[in-house]
Design a protein around this motif. Structure first.
Motif, mmCIF file in Angstrom:
data_model
loop_
_atom_site.group_PDB
_atom_site.id
_atom_site.type_symbol
_atom_site.label_atom_id
_atom_site.label_comp_id
_atom_site.label_asym_id
_atom_site.label_seq_id
_atom_site.Cartn_x
_atom_site.Cartn_y
_atom_site.Cartn_z
ATOM 1 N N ALA A 87 34.713 52.095 47.002
ATOM 2 C CA ALA A 87 33.558 52.470 46.172
ATOM 3 C C ALA A 87 34.034 52.979 44.817
ATOM 4 O O ALA A 87 33.500 52.602 43.760
ATOM 5 C CB ALA A 87 32.720 53.522 46.885
ATOM 6 N N ALA A 88 35.065 53.831 44.827
ATOM 7 C CA ALA A 88 35.620 54.362 43.573
ATOM 8 C C ALA A 88 36.264 53.254 42.761
ATOM 9 O O ALA A 88 36.139 53.206 41.520
ATOM 10 C CB ALA A 88 36.637 55.463 43.869
ATOM 11 N N ALA A 89 36.958 52.339 43.448
ATOM 12 C CA ALA A 89 37.596 51.225 42.754
ATOM 13 C C ALA A 89 36.559 50.316 42.104
ATOM 14 O O ALA A 89 36.716 49.889 40.953
ATOM 15 C CB ALA A 89 38.449 50.427 43.737
ATOM 16 N N LYS A 90 35.475 50.034 42.825
ATOM 17 C CA LYS A 90 34.427 49.173 42.281
ATOM 18 C C LYS A 90 33.811 49.788 41.034
ATOM 19 O O LYS A 90 33.572 49.104 40.035
ATOM 20 C CB LYS A 90 33.352 48.940 43.342
ATOM 21 N N LYS A 91 33.586 51.093 41.070
ATOM 22 C CA LYS A 91 33.007 51.783 39.919
ATOM 23 C C LYS A 91 33.948 51.726 38.723
ATOM 24 O O LYS A 91 33.510 51.533 37.578
ATOM 25 C CB LYS A 91 32.716 53.237 40.295
ATOM 26 N N ALA A 92 35.251 51.876 38.982
ATOM 27 C CA ALA A 92 36.227 51.857 37.893
ATOM 28 C C ALA A 92 36.399 50.458 37.312
ATOM 29 O O ALA A 92 36.570 50.293 36.095
ATOM 30 C CB ALA A 92 37.572 52.386 38.404
ATOM 31 N N ILE A 93 36.351 49.445 38.160
ATOM 32 C CA ILE A 93 36.614 48.075 37.737
ATOM 33 C C ILE A 93 35.390 47.404 37.122
ATOM 34 O O ILE A 93 35.512 46.529 36.248
ATOM 35 C CB ILE A 93 37.136 47.256 38.940
ATOM 36 N N GLU A 94 34.205 47.806 37.527
ATOM 37 C CA GLU A 94 32.959 47.154 37.115
ATOM 38 C C GLU A 94 32.854 46.908 35.609
ATOM 39 O O GLU A 94 32.483 45.800 35.184
ATOM 40 C CB GLU A 94 31.765 47.975 37.598
ATOM 41 N N PRO A 95 33.169 47.877 34.739
ATOM 42 C CA PRO A 95 33.022 47.626 33.294
ATOM 43 C C PRO A 95 33.890 46.487 32.775
ATOM 44 O O PRO A 95 33.565 45.870 31.752
ATOM 45 C CB PRO A 95 33.445 48.962 32.666
ATOM 46 N N PHE A 96 34.981 46.186 33.459
ATOM 47 C CA PHE A 96 35.898 45.141 33.008
ATOM 48 C C PHE A 96 35.410 43.734 33.373
ATOM 49 O O PHE A 96 36.024 42.752 32.969
ATOM 50 C CB PHE A 96 37.286 45.373 33.611
ATOM 51 N N LEU A 97 34.339 43.672 34.129
ATOM 52 C CA LEU A 97 33.834 42.383 34.594
ATOM 53 C C LEU A 97 32.731 41.814 33.710
ATOM 54 O O LEU A 97 32.204 40.731 33.991
ATOM 55 C CB LEU A 97 33.314 42.510 36.028
ATOM 56 N N HIS A 98 32.382 42.546 32.653
ATOM 57 C CA HIS A 98 31.234 42.129 31.836
ATOM 58 C C HIS A 98 31.572 42.201 30.356
ATOM 59 O O HIS A 98 30.766 42.657 29.547
ATOM 60 C CB HIS A 98 30.027 43.022 32.154
ATOM 61 N N SER A 99 32.750 41.726 29.993
ATOM 62 C CA SER A 99 33.186 41.813 28.600
ATOM 63 C C SER A 99 32.939 40.525 27.816
ATOM 64 O O SER A 99 33.227 40.463 26.626
ATOM 65 C CB SER A 99 34.683 42.149 28.548
ATOM 66 N N GLY A 100 32.449 39.496 28.476
ATOM 67 C CA GLY A 100 32.218 38.213 27.822
ATOM 68 C C GLY A 100 31.913 37.153 28.861
ATOM 69 O O GLY A 100 31.494 37.459 29.982
ATOM 70 N N ILE A 101 32.144 35.897 28.496
ATOM 71 C CA ILE A 101 31.906 34.785 29.420
ATOM 72 C C ILE A 101 33.056 34.717 30.416
ATOM 73 O O ILE A 101 34.197 34.432 30.052
ATOM 74 C CB ILE A 101 31.795 33.455 28.660
#
Length: 456
Positions: A268-282
Motif C-alpha cells: 500500500a505504501a509502495a503504491k502510494k509512493a510510485i503512483e505519481p510516476f505513472l502519470h507523467s505523460g503517454i
C-alpha cells in the motif's frame, strides 16, 4: 623475458598465470568497452597471491593494473604490455554475524551473485545497476546503487576491509584500524592498495516493489519535470532513475524510461509512493511488481561490435527548470547522446561530505551521458566527442563520480574530488604508495610528486 618471468611467477602462486604464448591464452581480453592484451595476467586465488604478484611486478618494473569486474569505463582494467592482477577468483560471500547482518565479500565477486546470495538471508546491499559489475571497483569509487536514498552509498555500509599495500603489507582497515586509510578507500578508488575483501553491514530486505515505466520520447521535458517533482516529494524508501534514450537504428525506438525501486514490502505504501510516476505523460508500457531485490540488477549490455562508449558525468545541485529543459533539448533524441539522471538525497545526503573520500553528497542528482563512436577513435578524438556531448550541461553541473568517468586525465581526477579532499588523499597516497605503484586508475599522485609536477 616473458617466458622466463612467466615460469618464475607461476611457480610462486596458487593462482593461474597467463601470457600470450601460454596454452591458456585465448586471445585479447574482451571486456566491457575495451579490448587489449596484457603481457601477463595473474588470476590470484588468495591474499598471499596478491602480495607475491605486487612484489613480482615491482621487481620486473611492470606496469600494474588491478581488475575486479573488468567493467571499468576508463579502460584501465588492463594494460597492454603490463601485468594485470585479476581478482575474479576471490569471490567469497560469507555471513559473518546473522544478528548484526555482517557479511564478508571478496573483491572479485559480482553484484548479481552477491544480491542472490544475500537474499537467502533476507539481506541486501545498495550496489550497481548490472549483475556483472565487480564488488571491488564499485565500492572503492563510492557505489551509487538502487538503495542509495534508503541506505546510502555502498561505502556507507562498509565496516572494514582487507588490503595489500604497495610494499606487501596485509592490513585490516576500519574506523578503529588505520582510520585514515579507511577514509581514503571509501571513494578514493584503487590508489592505496589492492583490497581483497570487504566487510559490510547489510540491510534487511526480502523483496522490493519496482520496475520500469516507458514514456514517449516526444514528451521529454514534461516527463522530466513531473519525474523531478515526484522524486522531491517521494519517501526515502523510493529510489529512481530516468533515462533518455535516442533509439538504436530500427531495433529500438527513442524512449524515456523511469526505473523505480521501493525498498519495502508494504504494498500500500509502495503504491502510494510510485503512483505519481505513472502519470507523467503517454505511457507506452509499465512493469511494476513485487520482486526479489536481485531482479533490479540487469544484465550487462556491452557496446555493439566496432563501437566504443564515450561517456561523461557530473552532479546537479538542484534539478531546476533550466537543467531539465537542457536535458530534454540536447539528449535522448535521435542522433543525440543518451542521458541518465539518478535521484540522490535521503540517507546518502545525511552523511557528512567529510566523512568519506566521496564528497558530493549535497547534490540532488547525478547525470551520466554516453554516446557511441568507432572503436578506432584516438584518445584526442574521444576527448573532443566527450567535450561536445557534455557541453550543454557543463556550466550547470559540478564534480564527477569517479565510477562514471572514462576520461583518463588530471582533470578527470580533480573533477572527482574537491581540492581539500584531493589534498588529503594525496597525503595518504604518499604514506602508503609513495612510488605510485597503483597508477593505472584515476590516479591520485602522492603529495610530494604532485607538488613537483604541478607546483602546488
Amino acid at each position: 623475458m616473458i617466458s622466463h618471468v612467466f615460469t618464475e611467477l607461476k611457480n610462486r602462486i596458487a593462482g593461474e598465470v597467463v601470457v600470450p604464448d601460454s596454452p591458456e591464452f585465448d586471445g585479447p581480453d574482451q571486456l566491457f568497452n575495451q579490448v587489449g592484451s596484457s603481457a601477463i595476467t595473474v588470476y590470484v586465488q588468495s591474499t598471499n597471491d596478491v602480495v607475491t604478484t605486487i612484489s613480482f611486478a615491482r621487481k620486473h618494473d611492470l606496469p600494474l593494473s588491478v581488475r575486479s569486474g573488468g567493467h571499468g569505463l576508463s579502460r584501465q582494467a588492463m594494460h597492454n604490455g603490463g601485468l594485470v592482477l585479476d581478482l575474479t577468483h576471490i569471490q567469497q560471500i560469507e555471513l559473518l554475524d546473522a544478528e548484526q547482518h555482517l557479511v564478508r565479500i571478496g573483491a572479485g565477486a559480482r553484484w548479481g551473485d552477491v544480491a542472490k546470495a544475500l537474499a537467502v538471508h533476507g539481506l541486501a546491499l545498495s550496489s550497481g545497476d548490472t549483475k556483472q559489475v565487480g564488488v571491488g571497483g564499485l565500492t572503492l569509487g563510492g557505489g551509487i546503487g538502487w538503495l542509495v536514498r534508503t541506505y546510502g552509498l555502498t561505502i556507507d555500509s562498509l565496516q572494514a576491509a582487507e588490503l595489500v599495500t604497495a610494499d606487501g603489507r596485509i592490513m585490516r582497515v576500519s574506523a578503529e584500524e588505520h582510520p585514515h586509510l579507511f577514509w581514503a578507500i571509501r571513494g578514493g578508488g584503487g590508489n592505496f592498495g589492492v583490497v581483497t575483501s570487504f566487510d559490510f553491514r547489510a540491510q534487511p530486505c526480502h523483496t522490493i516493489i519496482g520496475g520500469s515505466v516507458i514514456y514517449d520520447a516526444s514528451e521529454a521535458e514534461a516527463v522530466l519535470t513531473a519525474w523531478a517533482s515526484s522524486i522531491h516529494k517521494a519517501p526515502e524508501a523510493l529510489n529512481s532513475t530516468i533515462e533518455l534514450f535516442p533509439g538504436f537504428g530500427s531495433q529500438i525506438p527513442p524512449q524515456i524510461t523511469v526505473k523505480l525501486c521501493y525498498a519495502g514490502e508494504d504494498q500500500a505504501a509502495a503504491k502510494k509512493a510510485i503512483e505519481p510516476f505513472l502519470h507523467s505523460g503517454i505511457v507506452r508500457s509499465q512493469n511494476i511488481q513485487k520482486m526479489p531485490y536481485a531482479a533490479m540488477l540487469e544484465d550487462e549490455v556491452s557496446p555493439p561490435p566496432g563501437l566504443r562508449l564515450i561517456d561523461h558525468g557530473g552532479f546537479l545541485k538542484t534539478m531546476d527548470r533550466e537543467a531539465l529543459s537542457t536535458l530534454a533539448a540536447h539528449y535522448g533524441q535521435p542522433g543525440r547522446p543518451i542521458a541518465q539522471i539518478r535521484a540522490l538525497g535521503g540517507a546518502m545526503a545525511r552523511v557528512s561530505p567529510q566523512a568519506t573520500a566521496f564528497a558530493h553528497r549535497e547534490n540532488e542528482a547525478v547525470v551520466y551521458m554516453a554516446t557511441f563512436a568507432p572503436s578506432s577513435v584516438t584518445e584526442e578524438e574521444a576527448r573532443q566527442i566527450r567535450q561536445a556531448a557534455w557541453q550543454p550541461l557543463a556550466l550547470m553541473s559540478s564534480g564527477a563520480y569517479v565510477n562514471f568517468v572514462s576520461e583518463v586525465s588530471e582533470k578527470s581526477v580533480t573533477d572527482s574530488y574537491p581540492e581539500e579532499t584531493y589534498t588529503r588523499l594525496a597525503r595518504i597516497k604518499a604514506s602508503y604508495d609513495p612510488d605510485n605503484v597503483f597508477a593505472q586508475n584515476h590516479n591520485i599522485l602522492p603529495a610530494e610528486r604532485r607538488l613537483r609536477h604541478y607546483g602546488k
